[in-house]
Design an enzyme around this catalytic site. Structure first.
Site, PDB file in Angstrom:
ATOM      1  CE  LYS A 118      -4.250  -1.985   1.519  1.00 28.78           C
ATOM      2  NZ  LYS A 118      -5.415  -2.045   2.337  1.00 28.78           N
ATOM      3  CE  LYS A 203      -6.224  -8.132  -1.337  1.00 26.16           C
ATOM      4  NZ  LYS A 203      -7.459  -8.052  -0.612  1.00 26.16           N
ATOM      5  CE  LYS A 206     -13.841  -3.847   1.719  1.00 25.55           C
ATOM      6  NZ  LYS A 206     -12.564  -4.146   2.411  1.00 25.55           N
TER       7      LYS A 206
HETATM    8  N1  AQP Z   1      -9.591 -11.026  -3.164  1.00 33.81           N
HETATM    9  C1  AQP Z   1      -9.904 -11.635  -2.044  1.00 33.81           C
HETATM   10  N2  AQP Z   1     -10.111 -12.964  -2.027  1.00 33.81           N
HETATM   11  C2  AQP Z   1     -10.459 -13.607  -0.872  1.00 33.81           C
HETATM   12  N3  AQP Z   1     -10.611 -12.961   0.306  1.00 33.81           N
HETATM   13  C3  AQP Z   1     -10.414 -11.631   0.326  1.00 33.81           C
HETATM   14  N4  AQP Z   1     -10.489 -10.712   1.304  1.00 33.81           N
HETATM   15  C4  AQP Z   1     -10.204  -9.493   0.804  1.00 33.81           C
HETATM   16  N5  AQP Z   1      -9.939  -9.589  -0.509  1.00 33.81           N
HETATM   17  C5  AQP Z   1     -10.057 -10.907  -0.832  1.00 33.81           C
HETATM   18  C6  AQP Z   1     -10.847 -11.026   2.680  1.00 33.81           C
HETATM   19  O1  AQP Z   1     -11.984 -10.247   3.025  1.00 33.81           O
HETATM   20  C7  AQP Z   1     -11.918  -9.952   4.421  1.00 33.81           C
HETATM   21  C8  AQP Z   1     -12.129  -8.484   4.634  1.00 33.81           C
HETATM   22  O2  AQP Z   1     -11.052  -7.749   4.045  1.00 33.81           O
HETATM   23  P1  AQP Z   1     -10.774  -6.301   4.588  1.00 33.81           P
HETATM   24  O3  AQP Z   1     -11.945  -5.465   4.358  1.00 33.81           O
HETATM   25  O4  AQP Z   1     -10.348  -6.356   5.994  1.00 33.81           O
HETATM   26  O5  AQP Z   1      -9.550  -5.743   3.806  1.00 33.81           O
HETATM   27  P2  AQP Z   1      -8.578  -6.267   2.700  1.00 33.81           P
HETATM   28  O6  AQP Z   1      -8.139  -7.642   2.971  1.00 33.81           O
HETATM   29  O7  AQP Z   1      -7.489  -5.238   2.549  1.00 33.81           O
HETATM   30  O8  AQP Z   1      -9.588  -6.251   1.491  1.00 33.81           O
HETATM   31  P3  AQP Z   1      -9.682  -5.312   0.271  1.00 33.81           P
HETATM   32  O9  AQP Z   1     -10.979  -5.573  -0.333  1.00 33.81           O
HETATM   33  O10 AQP Z   1      -8.464  -5.523  -0.570  1.00 33.81           O
HETATM   34  O11 AQP Z   1      -9.708  -3.838   0.867  1.00 33.81           O
HETATM   35  P4  AQP Z   1      -8.814  -2.576   0.578  1.00 33.81           P
HETATM   36  O12 AQP Z   1      -8.675  -2.459  -0.916  1.00 33.81           O
HETATM   37  O13 AQP Z   1      -9.567  -1.427   1.195  1.00 33.81           O
HETATM   38  O14 AQP Z   1      -7.517  -2.834   1.267  1.00 33.81           O
HETATM   39  C9  AQP Z   1     -10.554 -10.434   4.926  1.00 33.81           C
HETATM   40  O15 AQP Z   1     -10.707 -11.680   5.566  1.00 33.81           O
HETATM   41  C10 AQP Z   1      -9.760 -10.571   3.658  1.00 33.81           C
HETATM   42  O16 AQP Z   1      -8.732 -11.522   3.769  1.00 33.81           O
END
Ligand code: AQP
Length: 335
Positions: A118, A203, A206
């Site tokens: 990040k 991956k 969001k």
């Molecule tokens: N691509 C993915 N495949 C499987 N699991 C995923 N998770 C996130 N992306 C994937 C799982 O969703 C849960 C919540 O995630 P989070 O909101 O805590 O943040 P993150 O892992 O950083 O997810 P994002 O969507 O990528 O958010 P941003 O872009 O804001 O950082 C977790 O259990 C995560 O593993």
């Protein structure tokens, strides 16, 4: 510490309301919480304090927090059996977070790959990276440890943070006696890392703005179908699970988690068929799953019941969290 208060193992997990929920969040985390709901004693949180580690519009944050909560319940979490609440409504998360900050070496955080990724996105502009973004794995440790969780069901990208939580808990136990339960990550064999549809080397996330990359949980059916039909594949002909063909592998993995079929059954189903058939079948499966959840979500979002459920969830969570926080404070001489 060994927890003897319940026969069922305890779980804790959460999702950041940092943008629109996507299919990866559902398949990698929330669907599994729902599937295993009766196996464990569960606490699930909307981790809004994690969302503010990057700038958030206050109105959007409030809306996204309600959307994540509504989605948890619409997807099948039963708030009568499972505690569902918003992290910032229980002050012990931030309080224990501070205490753990004082125990966690900077070097441990510098090794976290998610922070490095990040931060790299900001390039030379380090001034824009908040201390919270660097430090958020410690807050995550606080979240988990407050509930004496044995297991933390997460997607693959959060494994390193749960390992850090274990290290922090073990350090506290070494320094102050056996006061914290040391948790383990619970990561699915299939679906723990759903990749983007446009770029299957990254991956689904969001915060990724690449068009067609993520399937948003609240996207319109026609947009979901379009994103799947345009998903990147390759020029080969067979439809088989092959990790060297990441676009196809990802589509098949999503289908596997949604359908519950084995890999052999799926390969047989698509034998002699083309990508168009696979993508149409997958789009149907995604819409069959998401459409009823979306409908339930919309009615929850329009009702004050959701806010009452979250208030009740926070009241129940607070009792457990305060107990653990007091245990830590007493052991450290803060009481
Ligand atoms: N691509 C993915 N495949 C499987 N699991 C995923 N998770 C996130 N992306 C994937 C799982 O969703 C849960 C919540 O995630 P989070 O909101 O805590 O943040 P993150 O892992 O950083 O997810 P994002 O969507 O990528 O958010 P941003 O872009 O804001 O950082 C977790 O259990 C995560 O593993």
């Amino acid at each position: 510490m060994t927890d003897t208060t319940t026969k069922r193992l305890k779980t804790f997990s959460g999702v950041k309301p940092s943008g629109g929920l996507h299919l990866g969040n559902y398949l990698g985390a929330i669907k599994r919480w729902v599937d295993d709901q009766d196996v464990y004693e569960n606490v699930f949180c909307i981790v809004d304090l994690h969302a503010i580690t990057v700038p958030q519009d206050p109105v959007a944050l409030r809306q996204q927090t309600r959307e994540v909560a509504a989605f948890y319940i619409a997807a099948g979490l039963n708030p009568a059996r499972t505690i569902v609440f918003v992290q910032s409504h229980v002050s012990a998360h931030a309080e224990l977070g501070w205490v753990l900050n004082c125990i966690t070496p900077m070097g441990w955080l510098e090794r976290m790959t998610q922070f490095k990724d990040k931060a790299a996105r900001e390039g030379d502009n380090r001034e824009r990276i908040s201390t919270g973004l660097f430090d958020y794995p410690v807050l995550m440790a606080s979240d988990i440890l407050l509930y004496d969780a044995n297991l933390v069901p997460v997607g693959d990208d959060q494994k390193q943070h749960v390992e850090l939580t274990r290290d922090i808990a073990e350090r506290v136990n070494r320094l102050y006696g056996d006061i914290l339960v040391v948790p383990k990550p619970l990561i699915a064999e299939t679906g723990a890392r759903i990749m983007g549809l446009a770029d299957p080397f990254k991956k689904m996330s969001k915060s990724d703005n690449l068009p067609g990359q993520a399937i948003g949980i609240f996207d319109k059916p026609e947009d979901i179908r379009k994103a799947i039909m345009r998903a990147t594949t390759d020029s080969e002909r067979t439809i088989v699970f092959d990790t060297n063909r990441p676009g196809l592998y990802n589509l098949l993995t999503i289908y596997q988690v949604l359908s519950g079929e084995t890999r052999e059954q799926i390969e047989t189903r698509f034998e002699g068929k083309g990508y168009g058939d696979l993508k149409r079948t997958l789009a149907d499966a995604v819409l069959d799953t998401l459409s009823p959840i979306q409908a339930r979500c919309n009615s929850l979002l329009n009702s004050s019941d959701l806010d009452d459920l979250l208030r009740d969830g926070a009241d129940r969570a607070r009792v457990i969290a305060d107990r653990t926080f007091n245990r830590v404070c007493t052991a450290m001489g803060l009481r």
